[in-house]
Design a protein around this motif. Structure first.
Motif, PDB file in Angstrom:
ATOM      1  N   MET A   1     -10.387  11.553 -13.438  1.00 47.81           N
ATOM      2  CA  MET A   1     -11.232  10.376 -13.356  1.00 47.81           C
ATOM      3  C   MET A   1     -11.736  10.209 -11.914  1.00 47.81           C
ATOM      4  SD  MET A   1     -10.375   6.631 -14.748  1.00 47.81           S
ATOM      5  CE  MET A   1     -10.149   5.406 -13.507  1.00 47.81           C
ATOM      6  N   GLU A   2     -13.001  10.002 -11.783  1.00 43.28           N
ATOM      7  CA  GLU A   2     -13.639   9.820 -10.477  1.00 43.28           C
ATOM      8  C   GLU A   2     -13.173   8.502  -9.849  1.00 43.28           C
ATOM      9  OE1 GLU A   2     -16.321  10.923  -7.421  1.00 43.28           O
ATOM     10  OE2 GLU A   2     -15.643  12.063  -9.137  1.00 43.28           O
ATOM     11  N   PRO A   3     -12.782   8.532  -8.564  1.00 39.77           N
ATOM     12  CA  PRO A   3     -12.371   7.277  -7.913  1.00 39.77           C
ATOM     13  C   PRO A   3     -13.537   6.287  -7.838  1.00 39.77           C
ATOM     14  CG  PRO A   3     -11.960   9.180  -6.476  1.00 39.77           C
ATOM     15  CD  PRO A   3     -12.694   9.676  -7.679  1.00 39.77           C
ATOM     16  N   SER A   4     -13.216   5.013  -8.027  1.00 40.70           N
ATOM     17  CA  SER A   4     -14.237   3.972  -7.939  1.00 40.70           C
ATOM     18  C   SER A   4     -14.567   3.688  -6.474  1.00 40.70           C
ATOM     19  CB  SER A   4     -13.735   2.687  -8.601  1.00 40.70           C
ATOM     20  OG  SER A   4     -12.703   2.112  -7.815  1.00 40.70           O
ATOM     21  N   VAL A   5     -15.628   2.927  -6.269  1.00 43.00           N
ATOM     22  CA  VAL A   5     -15.990   2.508  -4.918  1.00 43.00           C
ATOM     23  C   VAL A   5     -14.819   1.748  -4.290  1.00 43.00           C
ATOM     24  CG1 VAL A   5     -17.512   1.008  -3.574  1.00 43.00           C
ATOM     25  CG2 VAL A   5     -18.461   2.471  -5.351  1.00 43.00           C
ATOM     26  N   LEU A   6     -14.201   0.858  -5.069  1.00 42.72           N
ATOM     27  CA  LEU A   6     -13.067   0.103  -4.534  1.00 42.72           C
ATOM     28  C   LEU A   6     -11.910   1.035  -4.178  1.00 42.72           C
ATOM     29  CD1 LEU A   6     -11.866  -2.574  -3.711  1.00 42.72           C
ATOM     30  CD2 LEU A   6     -11.026  -2.838  -6.054  1.00 42.72           C
ATOM     31  N   ASP A   7     -11.627   2.036  -5.006  1.00 41.94           N
ATOM     32  CA  ASP A   7     -10.583   3.010  -4.683  1.00 41.94           C
ATOM     33  C   ASP A   7     -10.862   3.665  -3.331  1.00 41.94           C
ATOM     34  OD1 ASP A   7      -9.176   2.659  -7.098  1.00 41.94           O
ATOM     35  OD2 ASP A   7     -10.329   4.237  -8.111  1.00 41.94           O
ATOM     36  N   ARG A   8     -12.111   4.032  -3.136  1.00 41.29           N
ATOM     37  CA  ARG A   8     -12.475   4.703  -1.874  1.00 41.29           C
ATOM     38  C   ARG A   8     -12.382   3.745  -0.686  1.00 41.29           C
ATOM     39  NH1 ARG A   8     -16.939   8.126  -4.893  1.00 41.29           N
ATOM     40  NH2 ARG A   8     -15.694   9.991  -5.200  1.00 41.29           N
ATOM     41  N   LEU A   9     -12.807   2.498  -0.891  1.00 43.95           N
ATOM     42  CA  LEU A   9     -12.701   1.520   0.199  1.00 43.95           C
ATOM     43  C   LEU A   9     -11.240   1.250   0.542  1.00 43.95           C
ATOM     44  CD1 LEU A   9     -15.490  -1.002  -0.839  1.00 43.95           C
ATOM     45  CD2 LEU A   9     -15.517   0.554   1.126  1.00 43.95           C
ATOM     46  N   LEU A  10     -10.381   1.152  -0.470  1.00 44.59           N
ATOM     47  CA  LEU A  10      -8.955   0.963  -0.216  1.00 44.59           C
ATOM     48  C   LEU A  10      -8.367   2.164   0.516  1.00 44.59           C
ATOM     49  CD1 LEU A  10      -7.909  -0.670  -3.597  1.00 44.59           C
ATOM     50  CD2 LEU A  10      -8.024  -1.793  -1.353  1.00 44.59           C
ATOM     51  N   ARG A  11      -8.797   3.354   0.151  1.00 45.81           N
ATOM     52  CA  ARG A  11      -8.350   4.571   0.839  1.00 45.81           C
ATOM     53  C   ARG A  11      -8.791   4.545   2.299  1.00 45.81           C
ATOM     54  NH1 ARG A  11      -4.938   8.183   2.210  1.00 45.81           N
ATOM     55  NH2 ARG A  11      -5.742  10.266   2.479  1.00 45.81           N
ATOM     56  N   ILE A  12     -10.013   4.117   2.550  1.00 43.90           N
ATOM     57  CA  ILE A  12     -10.498   4.003   3.927  1.00 43.90           C
ATOM     58  C   ILE A  12      -9.633   3.007   4.699  1.00 43.90           C
ATOM     59  CG2 ILE A  12     -12.412   3.132   5.348  1.00 43.90           C
ATOM     60  CD1 ILE A  12     -14.308   4.366   3.206  1.00 43.90           C
ATOM     61  N   GLY A  13      -9.311   1.868   4.081  1.00 46.88           N
ATOM     62  CA  GLY A  13      -8.437   0.891   4.732  1.00 46.88           C
ATOM     63  C   GLY A  13      -7.084   1.485   5.069  1.00 46.88           C
ATOM     64  N   ASP A  14      -6.506   2.246   4.132  1.00 43.21           N
ATOM     65  CA  ASP A  14      -5.215   2.906   4.383  1.00 43.21           C
ATOM     66  C   ASP A  14      -5.317   3.886   5.547  1.00 43.21           C
ATOM     67  OD1 ASP A  14      -4.019   1.527   2.288  1.00 43.21           O
ATOM     68  OD2 ASP A  14      -4.203   3.210   0.870  1.00 43.21           O
ATOM     69  N   LEU A  15      -6.397   4.642   5.580  1.00 49.50           N
ATOM     70  CA  LEU A  15      -6.580   5.617   6.660  1.00 49.50           C
ATOM     71  C   LEU A  15      -6.744   4.933   8.012  1.00 49.50           C
ATOM     72  CD1 LEU A  15      -8.851   8.160   4.785  1.00 49.50           C
ATOM     73  CD2 LEU A  15      -6.495   8.552   5.577  1.00 49.50           C
ATOM     74  N   PHE A  16      -7.468   3.815   8.047  1.00 50.38           N
ATOM     75  CA  PHE A  16      -7.585   3.061   9.300  1.00 50.38           C
ATOM     76  C   PHE A  16      -6.219   2.535   9.732  1.00 50.38           C
ATOM     77  CE2 PHE A  16     -12.297   2.348   8.559  1.00 50.38           C
ATOM     78  CZ  PHE A  16     -12.694   3.091   9.662  1.00 50.38           C
ATOM     79  N   ASP A  17      -5.417   2.068   8.772  1.00 52.61           N
ATOM     80  CA  ASP A  17      -4.068   1.600   9.095  1.00 52.61           C
ATOM     81  C   ASP A  17      -3.222   2.729   9.689  1.00 52.61           C
ATOM     82  OD1 ASP A  17      -4.644  -0.958   8.194  1.00 52.61           O
ATOM     83  OD2 ASP A  17      -3.606  -0.698   6.258  1.00 52.61           O
ATOM     84  N   LYS A  18      -3.304   3.916   9.093  1.00 54.27           N
ATOM     85  CA  LYS A  18      -2.553   5.067   9.612  1.00 54.27           C
ATOM     86  C   LYS A  18      -3.018   5.444  11.012  1.00 54.27           C
ATOM     87  CE  LYS A  18      -1.260   7.185   5.248  1.00 54.27           C
ATOM     88  NZ  LYS A  18      -1.371   8.345   4.360  1.00 54.27           N
ATOM     89  N   ASP A  19      -4.326   5.412  11.220  1.00 57.16           N
ATOM     90  CA  ASP A  19      -4.863   5.740  12.538  1.00 57.16           C
ATOM     91  C   ASP A  19      -4.389   4.733  13.575  1.00 57.16           C
ATOM     92  OD1 ASP A  19      -6.652   7.342  14.288  1.00 57.16           O
ATOM     93  OD2 ASP A  19      -7.762   5.448  14.402  1.00 57.16           O
ATOM     94  N   LEU A  20      -4.394   3.448  13.216  1.00 58.65           N
ATOM     95  CA  LEU A  20      -3.929   2.422  14.142  1.00 58.65           C
ATOM     96  C   LEU A  20      -2.447   2.605  14.458  1.00 58.65           C
ATOM     97  CD1 LEU A  20      -4.553  -0.086  15.792  1.00 58.65           C
ATOM     98  CD2 LEU A  20      -4.101  -1.443  13.734  1.00 58.65           C
ATOM     99  N   ALA A  21      -1.652   2.930  13.450  1.00 55.95           N
ATOM    100  CA  ALA A  21      -0.225   3.174  13.677  1.00 55.95           C
ATOM    101  C   ALA A  21      -0.032   4.342  14.645  1.00 55.95           C
ATOM    102  CB  ALA A  21       0.482   3.441  12.352  1.00 55.95           C
ATOM    103  N   ARG A  22      -0.869   5.355  14.505  1.00 53.94           N
ATOM    104  CA  ARG A  22      -0.805   6.495  15.419  1.00 53.94           C
ATOM    105  C   ARG A  22      -1.166   6.087  16.843  1.00 53.94           C
ATOM    106  NH1 ARG A  22      -4.486   9.252  17.653  1.00 53.94           N
ATOM    107  NH2 ARG A  22      -6.136   8.407  16.351  1.00 53.94           N
ATOM    108  N   VAL A  23      -2.177   5.245  16.962  1.00 54.19           N
ATOM    109  CA  VAL A  23      -2.635   4.806  18.281  1.00 54.19           C
ATOM    110  C   VAL A  23      -1.551   4.017  19.018  1.00 54.19           C
ATOM    111  CG1 VAL A  23      -4.263   3.234  19.439  1.00 54.19           C
ATOM    112  CG2 VAL A  23      -5.098   4.852  17.739  1.00 54.19           C
ATOM    113  N   VAL A  24      -0.832   3.153  18.309  1.00 54.75           N
ATOM    114  CA  VAL A  24       0.162   2.299  18.977  1.00 54.75           C
ATOM    115  C   VAL A  24       1.546   2.935  19.058  1.00 54.75           C
ATOM    116  CG1 VAL A  24      -1.079   0.185  18.394  1.00 54.75           C
ATOM    117  CG2 VAL A  24       0.758   0.968  16.894  1.00 54.75           C
ATOM    118  N   ARG A  25       1.737   4.079  18.392  1.00 59.94           N
ATOM    119  CA  ARG A  25       3.036   4.761  18.424  1.00 59.94           C
ATOM    120  C   ARG A  25       3.439   5.048  19.872  1.00 59.94           C
ATOM    121  NH1 ARG A  25       2.055   9.385  15.458  1.00 59.94           N
ATOM    122  NH2 ARG A  25       2.014   8.063  13.624  1.00 59.94           N
TER     123      ARG A  25
END
Length: 167
Positions: A1-25
């Motif tokens: 099943m193709e991910p929805s727009v919301l699925d992709r936006l949530l994935r982007i949010g998760d990736l930004f969270d991971k990037d921020l965690a990396r930055v402050v580590r």
């Protein structure tokens, strides 16, 4: 099943969270503390009460955040120039430099992300992202007003009370 727009936006949010965690580590910063620094950077020196309102958290929560940031050398408390009962929270020089560096890093990341979009589509993409962000802000601001959020709230309440796999 193709991910929805919301699925992709949530994935982007998760990736930004991971990037921020990396930055402050490796620092004493956390995403919440960094958010405090961003607010002060954008608004300027402010009282803890105003900071709590801007962050939409309790004054007690802000006290803990400011205490930790002060201990880390990122902010200092100074007397308010016009209200001797009040204290302002101010960025230190190292924090100003840190935030300027982060702003440059964010601009570079923004450019790198935009490179994934065909140049002919970039203006439309940017308008679309702005429209989605604006619409989400309106929807979130209206959450809890009893108009559109009741069906979702009922589903989440039912999911919390129902064993997994039985919905």
């Amino acid at each position: 099943m193709e991910p929805s727009v919301l699925d992709r936006l949530l994935r982007i949010g998760d990736l930004f969270d991971k990037d921020l965690a990396r930055v402050v580590r490796g620092t004493t910063l956390t995403p919440s503390r960094l958010r405090v620094l961003r607010v002060i950077q954008h608004v300027g020196p402010m009282t803890q009460h105003a900071l709590a309102a801007a962050l939409e958290v309790s004054p007690r929560n802000v006290t803990g955040l400011v205490d930790a940031l002060e201990a880390g050398g990122y902010v200092r408390r100074t007397p308010h120039p016009r209200d001797r009962r009040a204290v302002l929270v101010v960025l230190t020089d190292p924090a100003v430099e840190l935030m300027a560096g982060m702003r440059c890093d964010q601009a570079e990341l923004g450019r790198a992300l935009l490179e994934a979009v065909d140049p002919a589509d970039r203006a439309a993409f940017e308008r679309g992202v702005a429209a989605v962000a604006d619409r989400l802000a309106v929807l979130v601001a209206g959450a809890g007003d009893g108009v559109d959020d009741e069906p979702r709230a009922e589903r989440f309440a039912r999911a919390r009370s129902t064993p997994p796999g039985t919905l």
